[in-house]
Motif scaffolding. Structure first.
Motif, PDB file in Angstrom:
ATOM      1  N   LEU A  22       0.836  -1.198   0.000  1.00  0.00           N
ATOM      2  CA  LEU A  22       0.000   0.000   0.000  1.00  0.00           C
ATOM      3  C   LEU A  22       0.876   1.255   0.000  1.00  0.00           C
ATOM      4  O   LEU A  22       0.607   2.207  -0.738  1.00  0.00           O
ATOM      5  CB  LEU A  22      -0.947   0.003   1.203  1.00  0.00           C
ATOM      6  CG  LEU A  22      -1.898   1.190   1.308  1.00  0.00           C
ATOM      7  CD1 LEU A  22      -2.812   1.273   0.095  1.00  0.00           C
ATOM      8  CD2 LEU A  22      -2.710   1.082   2.582  1.00  0.00           C
ATOM      9  N   ARG A  23       1.929   1.230   0.801  1.00  0.00           N
ATOM     10  CA  ARG A  23       2.860   2.374   0.822  1.00  0.00           C
ATOM     11  C   ARG A  23       3.474   2.563  -0.557  1.00  0.00           C
ATOM     12  O   ARG A  23       3.571   3.682  -1.059  1.00  0.00           O
ATOM     13  CB  ARG A  23       3.947   2.155   1.864  1.00  0.00           C
ATOM     14  CG  ARG A  23       4.919   3.336   1.933  1.00  0.00           C
ATOM     15  CD  ARG A  23       6.086   3.086   2.839  1.00  0.00           C
ATOM     16  NE  ARG A  23       6.839   1.947   2.324  1.00  0.00           N
ATOM     17  CZ  ARG A  23       7.663   1.214   3.052  1.00  0.00           C
ATOM     18  NH1 ARG A  23       7.824   1.473   4.325  1.00  0.00           N
ATOM     19  NH2 ARG A  23       8.315   0.209   2.521  1.00  0.00           N
ATOM     20  N   ALA A  24       3.885   1.473  -1.200  1.00  0.00           N
ATOM     21  CA  ALA A  24       4.478   1.564  -2.530  1.00  0.00           C
ATOM     22  C   ALA A  24       3.478   2.124  -3.549  1.00  0.00           C
ATOM     23  O   ALA A  24       3.845   2.926  -4.411  1.00  0.00           O
ATOM     24  CB  ALA A  24       4.989   0.192  -2.975  1.00  0.00           C
ATOM     25  N   VAL A  25       2.220   1.700  -3.441  1.00  0.00           N
ATOM     26  CA  VAL A  25       1.180   2.231  -4.327  1.00  0.00           C
ATOM     27  C   VAL A  25       1.028   3.733  -4.093  1.00  0.00           C
ATOM     28  O   VAL A  25       0.951   4.514  -5.049  1.00  0.00           O
ATOM     29  CB  VAL A  25      -0.167   1.498  -4.105  1.00  0.00           C
ATOM     30  CG1 VAL A  25      -1.320   2.238  -4.780  1.00  0.00           C
ATOM     31  CG2 VAL A  25      -0.088   0.066  -4.608  1.00  0.00           C
ATOM     32  N   LEU A 146      -9.631  -0.416   2.233  1.00  0.00           N
ATOM     33  CA  LEU A 146      -9.210   0.918   1.793  1.00  0.00           C
ATOM     34  C   LEU A 146      -9.931   2.024   2.555  1.00  0.00           C
ATOM     35  O   LEU A 146      -9.331   3.053   2.893  1.00  0.00           O
ATOM     36  CB  LEU A 146      -9.419   1.068   0.288  1.00  0.00           C
ATOM     37  CG  LEU A 146      -8.498   0.209  -0.581  1.00  0.00           C
ATOM     38  CD1 LEU A 146      -8.873   0.345  -2.050  1.00  0.00           C
ATOM     39  CD2 LEU A 146      -7.040   0.568  -0.349  1.00  0.00           C
ATOM     40  N   THR A 147     -11.202   1.824   2.862  1.00  0.00           N
ATOM     41  CA  THR A 147     -11.946   2.806   3.660  1.00  0.00           C
ATOM     42  C   THR A 147     -11.326   2.924   5.048  1.00  0.00           C
ATOM     43  O   THR A 147     -11.124   4.034   5.552  1.00  0.00           O
ATOM     44  CB  THR A 147     -13.431   2.409   3.755  1.00  0.00           C
ATOM     45  OG1 THR A 147     -13.978   2.386   2.439  1.00  0.00           O
ATOM     46  CG2 THR A 147     -14.212   3.395   4.622  1.00  0.00           C
ATOM     47  N   GLY A 148     -11.000   1.806   5.662  1.00  0.00           N
ATOM     48  CA  GLY A 148     -10.375   1.822   6.982  1.00  0.00           C
ATOM     49  C   GLY A 148      -9.022   2.501   6.981  1.00  0.00           C
ATOM     50  O   GLY A 148      -8.697   3.288   7.882  1.00  0.00           O
ATOM     51  N   VAL A 149      -8.216   2.240   5.957  1.00  0.00           N
ATOM     52  CA  VAL A 149      -6.901   2.891   5.858  1.00  0.00           C
ATOM     53  C   VAL A 149      -7.072   4.386   5.642  1.00  0.00           C
ATOM     54  O   VAL A 149      -6.361   5.196   6.252  1.00  0.00           O
ATOM     55  CB  VAL A 149      -6.049   2.255   4.737  1.00  0.00           C
ATOM     56  CG1 VAL A 149      -4.788   3.064   4.488  1.00  0.00           C
ATOM     57  CG2 VAL A 149      -5.689   0.820   5.085  1.00  0.00           C
ATOM     58  N   GLU A 154      -6.754   9.867   8.002  1.00  0.00           N
ATOM     59  CA  GLU A 154      -7.386  11.146   8.328  1.00  0.00           C
ATOM     60  C   GLU A 154      -7.290  11.481   9.809  1.00  0.00           C
ATOM     61  O   GLU A 154      -7.548  12.608  10.207  1.00  0.00           O
ATOM     62  CB  GLU A 154      -8.857  11.126   7.908  1.00  0.00           C
ATOM     63  CG  GLU A 154      -9.050  11.143   6.406  1.00  0.00           C
ATOM     64  CD  GLU A 154     -10.499  10.957   5.987  1.00  0.00           C
ATOM     65  OE1 GLU A 154     -11.334  10.571   6.831  1.00  0.00           O
ATOM     66  OE2 GLU A 154     -10.788  11.189   4.807  1.00  0.00           O
ATOM     67  N   GLU A 155      -6.924  10.487  10.639  1.00  0.00           N
ATOM     68  CA  GLU A 155      -6.832  10.720  12.075  1.00  0.00           C
ATOM     69  C   GLU A 155      -5.559  11.486  12.404  1.00  0.00           C
ATOM     70  O   GLU A 155      -4.585  11.468  11.666  1.00  0.00           O
ATOM     71  CB  GLU A 155      -6.862   9.389  12.828  1.00  0.00           C
ATOM     72  CG  GLU A 155      -8.204   8.690  12.714  1.00  0.00           C
ATOM     73  CD  GLU A 155      -8.215   7.311  13.355  1.00  0.00           C
ATOM     74  OE1 GLU A 155      -7.178   6.862  13.870  1.00  0.00           O
ATOM     75  OE2 GLU A 155      -9.282   6.685  13.316  1.00  0.00           O
TER      76      GLU A 155
END
Length: 175
Positions: A22-25, A146-149, A154-155
């Motif tokens: 995910l970080r790479a994306v 993806l919604t959770g990430v 956003e936190e």
């Protein structure tokens, strides 16, 4: 040797492997956006603004300059400079409210949408093609992850939404 963290483990946990993917994306998408911005004489914040405006339009919501600035974390002067720059380039237009002439919304010009599709359309098409390979349950799992990430991003680090989003701007960077 002190604990090196999950990155230094010989066999990475599957969850951490996904986090690193995910970080790479995110890095690749950021680089893609930066190249698009540079090729088209824009700042990456200009691209973020156009995305925010298109997202609002897709949701059927009007976007004032103040709301756009809050979404991007810009102060009033920075937002005005941003909208002026995008308007001069023909990417957006200011539209006066017919009922309240003091109220002005910002809309993306169709040429900016076409420009974005020319650069991001192939990537979007590939993502859609990949998603079509998943069944309903798998697609729901991807959406939920993806919604959770996104919510976690956003936190503010305390487990609570960042108070600067989307309320008061949190910095004065005009770009």
């Amino acid at each position: 040797m002190p604990d090196q963290g999950p990155e230094m483990e010989p066999e990475m946990e599957p969850e951490m492997e996904i986090v690193h993917l995910l970080r790479a994306v995110a890095v690749e998408l950021g680089a893609h956006t930066a190249r698009f911005a540079q090729r088209n004489g824009m700042h990456p914040t200009d691209v973020r603004a156009l995305i925010a405006l298109m997202d609002a339009s897709r949701a059927g919501e009007e976007m004032t300059a103040g709301r756009l600035g809050a979404a991007l974390g810009l102060n009033s002067a920075g937002t005005t400079a941003l909208v002026d720059r995008l308007e001069r380039a023909g990417h957006v237009r200011r539209v006066r409210d017919e009922r309240d002439r003091r109220r002005v919304t910002v809309e993306v010009d169709e040429r900016a949408v076409a420009l974005g599709w020319s650069a991001f359309g192939p990537l979007i098409g590939r993502a859609v093609e990949l998603l079509r390979g998943y069944d309903e349950r798998e697609t729901a799992a991807v959406r939920g992850f993806l919604t959770g990430v996104r919510e976690a991003a956003e936190e503010d680090g305390s487990g609570h939404p960042d108070p600067a989003l989307p309320g008061e701007p949190h910095h004065n960077n005009p770009r």
